[in-house]
Design a protein around this motif. Sequence first.
Motif, short mmCIF file in Angstrom:
data_model
loop_
_atom_site.label_atom_id
_atom_site.label_comp_id
_atom_site.label_asym_id
_atom_site.label_seq_id
_atom_site.Cartn_x
_atom_site.Cartn_y
_atom_site.Cartn_z
N LEU A 111 36.14 61.15 -48.43
CA LEU A 111 37.10 61.87 -47.50
C LEU A 111 38.43 61.58 -47.75
O LEU A 111 38.90 60.20 -48.29
CB LEU A 111 36.64 61.17 -46.19
CG LEU A 111 35.33 61.56 -45.32
CD1 LEU A 111 34.99 60.57 -44.36
CD2 LEU A 111 35.28 62.96 -44.97
N LEU A 123 36.78 66.36 -48.82
CA LEU A 123 35.47 65.91 -48.40
C LEU A 123 34.34 66.21 -49.60
O LEU A 123 34.66 67.32 -50.25
CB LEU A 123 34.93 66.63 -47.34
CG LEU A 123 33.26 66.66 -46.80
CD1 LEU A 123 32.95 64.92 -46.64
CD2 LEU A 123 32.95 67.36 -45.62
N TRP A 213 29.80 68.49 -42.97
CA TRP A 213 30.96 69.69 -42.84
C TRP A 213 30.94 70.26 -41.52
O TRP A 213 32.05 70.79 -41.20
CB TRP A 213 30.54 70.84 -43.85
CG TRP A 213 30.93 70.50 -45.26
CD1 TRP A 213 30.11 70.02 -46.28
CD2 TRP A 213 32.16 70.73 -45.81
NE1 TRP A 213 30.87 69.85 -47.45
CE2 TRP A 213 32.26 70.05 -46.99
CE3 TRP A 213 33.59 71.21 -45.41
CZ2 TRP A 213 33.36 70.10 -47.94
CZ3 TRP A 213 34.56 71.01 -46.02
CH2 TRP A 213 34.56 70.72 -47.43
N VAL A 216 33.32 67.99 -39.51
CA VAL A 216 34.57 68.16 -39.97
C VAL A 216 35.28 69.35 -39.55
O VAL A 216 36.60 69.20 -39.22
CB VAL A 216 34.69 67.83 -41.50
CG1 VAL A 216 36.06 68.03 -42.25
CG2 VAL A 216 34.11 66.31 -41.73
#
Length: 225
Positions: A111, A123, A213, A216
């Motif tokens: 990250l 990422l 994902w 995020v």
Amino acid sequence: MIKYEHTHYSKPRFHCRDYGRQFVEGATRQSIDESTRQLIDKLLLERLAPAAIARVTGVSPHWLQMYVNQKFYQTPKTIEVTQKNRGRLTIQLDEIWSYVGSKANKHWIWLAIDADSREIVGLFVGTRSRQDAKGLWQSLPAVYRQCAICYTDFWEAYQQVLPRKRHRVVSKETGQTSYIERFNNTLRQRIGRLVRKTLSFSKKLSNHIGAIWYFVHHYNDALRS
């Protein structure tokens, strides 16, 4: 109309040749409404096992698993950040341990966070090798690869990949990696499959990556709102 196999619940399914549609006669199960789908989307962002989400929303575990598979498959696997001006940008990089299927099958989550905006700007999920550190570097938007000062710990893979003139190796005591370390804690608190001792661990790598994902993107969107 002709008979056309059976549903997952062993009810006969019919097919209409004129309209090309399939249906179940006297169906007792209704389609999942939009409000329930929206609730599931929110619950996927909390530390809940799929079985718990199925109990809360009243959907079947089988339907929920298919919905989650599709949701994570459709989640974009690229970073979109707010526009940045060329100049002094600062990012912090780190990696956290996770696993899929069993603890022997390790997958590291690499990250990068913008120290000013707190956005996640990079990422990558893979091993802890130099090649996967390069995957994190390539996931960064171009403006960060060209301009950003990079703060990391002493893991040697960073030294092999990051530009030497813009790479700063620091210890935790300096506070220069505090934002990314705090986000690592957020991931473990919000994503059940990342808890160190859990029954909600990922069984498929694609869902493991998709769940990370998915969170995020939500995290970055929340910062902008």
